[in-house]
Design a protein around this motif. Structure first.
Motif, short mmCIF file in Angstrom:
data_model
loop_
_atom_site.label_atom_id
_atom_site.label_comp_id
_atom_site.label_asym_id
_atom_site.label_seq_id
_atom_site.Cartn_x
_atom_site.Cartn_y
_atom_site.Cartn_z
N ASN A 16 44.96 39.53 46.52
CA ASN A 16 45.89 39.71 44.77
C ASN A 16 46.74 41.16 45.01
O ASN A 16 46.42 41.46 45.48
CB ASN A 16 44.35 39.72 43.94
CG ASN A 16 44.72 39.91 42.23
OD1 ASN A 16 45.74 40.03 42.43
ND2 ASN A 16 43.84 39.72 42.19
N VAL A 17 47.87 41.01 43.35
CA VAL A 17 48.34 42.11 43.89
C VAL A 17 47.38 42.89 42.95
O VAL A 17 48.15 44.33 43.78
CB VAL A 17 49.49 41.91 42.90
CG1 VAL A 17 49.29 42.90 41.39
CG2 VAL A 17 50.47 41.56 43.55
N HIS A 18 46.48 43.20 42.80
CA HIS A 18 45.77 44.27 42.02
C HIS A 18 44.18 44.52 43.20
O HIS A 18 43.48 45.07 42.26
CB HIS A 18 45.27 43.47 40.65
CG HIS A 18 46.72 43.92 39.96
ND1 HIS A 18 47.52 45.12 39.60
CD2 HIS A 18 47.19 42.72 39.42
CE1 HIS A 18 48.64 44.72 38.33
NE2 HIS A 18 48.25 43.36 38.38
N GLN A 19 44.13 43.67 44.05
CA GLN A 19 43.39 44.04 44.78
C GLN A 19 43.07 45.79 45.36
O GLN A 19 43.92 46.11 45.24
CB GLN A 19 43.77 43.08 46.43
CG GLN A 19 42.47 43.77 47.30
CD GLN A 19 42.35 42.25 48.51
OE1 GLN A 19 43.64 41.52 48.03
NE2 GLN A 19 42.25 43.33 49.46
N LYS A 20 42.12 45.38 45.20
CA LYS A 20 41.20 47.18 45.37
C LYS A 20 40.27 47.00 46.69
O LYS A 20 39.38 46.32 46.90
CB LYS A 20 40.09 47.99 44.29
CG LYS A 20 41.25 47.80 42.83
CD LYS A 20 40.39 48.59 41.64
CE LYS A 20 41.71 48.56 40.66
NZ LYS A 20 40.92 48.52 39.50
#
Length: 61
Positions: free
Chosen positions: A26-30
């Motif tokens: 995901n682009v917003h993966q943390k």
């Protein structure tokens, strides 16, 4: 950022593996991010492997 660190001869990990080896879902993966000299990051990795430190949710060095 991890790519730049590693090209500069440093090491980046998420506590278990190199950051550049983490699959992107995901682009917003943390993920956790530890970066620095090889020796300093190895010390952090040794702390992660220690059972007593794994019982804590947060760890700061």
């Amino acid at each position: 950022m991890a790519y730049i660190f590693e090209k500069a001869g440093r090491l980046t990990i998420d506590g278990k593996r190199r950051i550049v080896d983490v699959p992107v879902h995901n682009v917003h993966q943390k993920v956790p991010f530890v970066a620095g000299s090889y020796n300093m990051v190895k010390k952090v990795l040794d702390h992660y492997k220690n059972d007593s430190i794994n019982k804590h949710v947060y760890y700061s060095c």
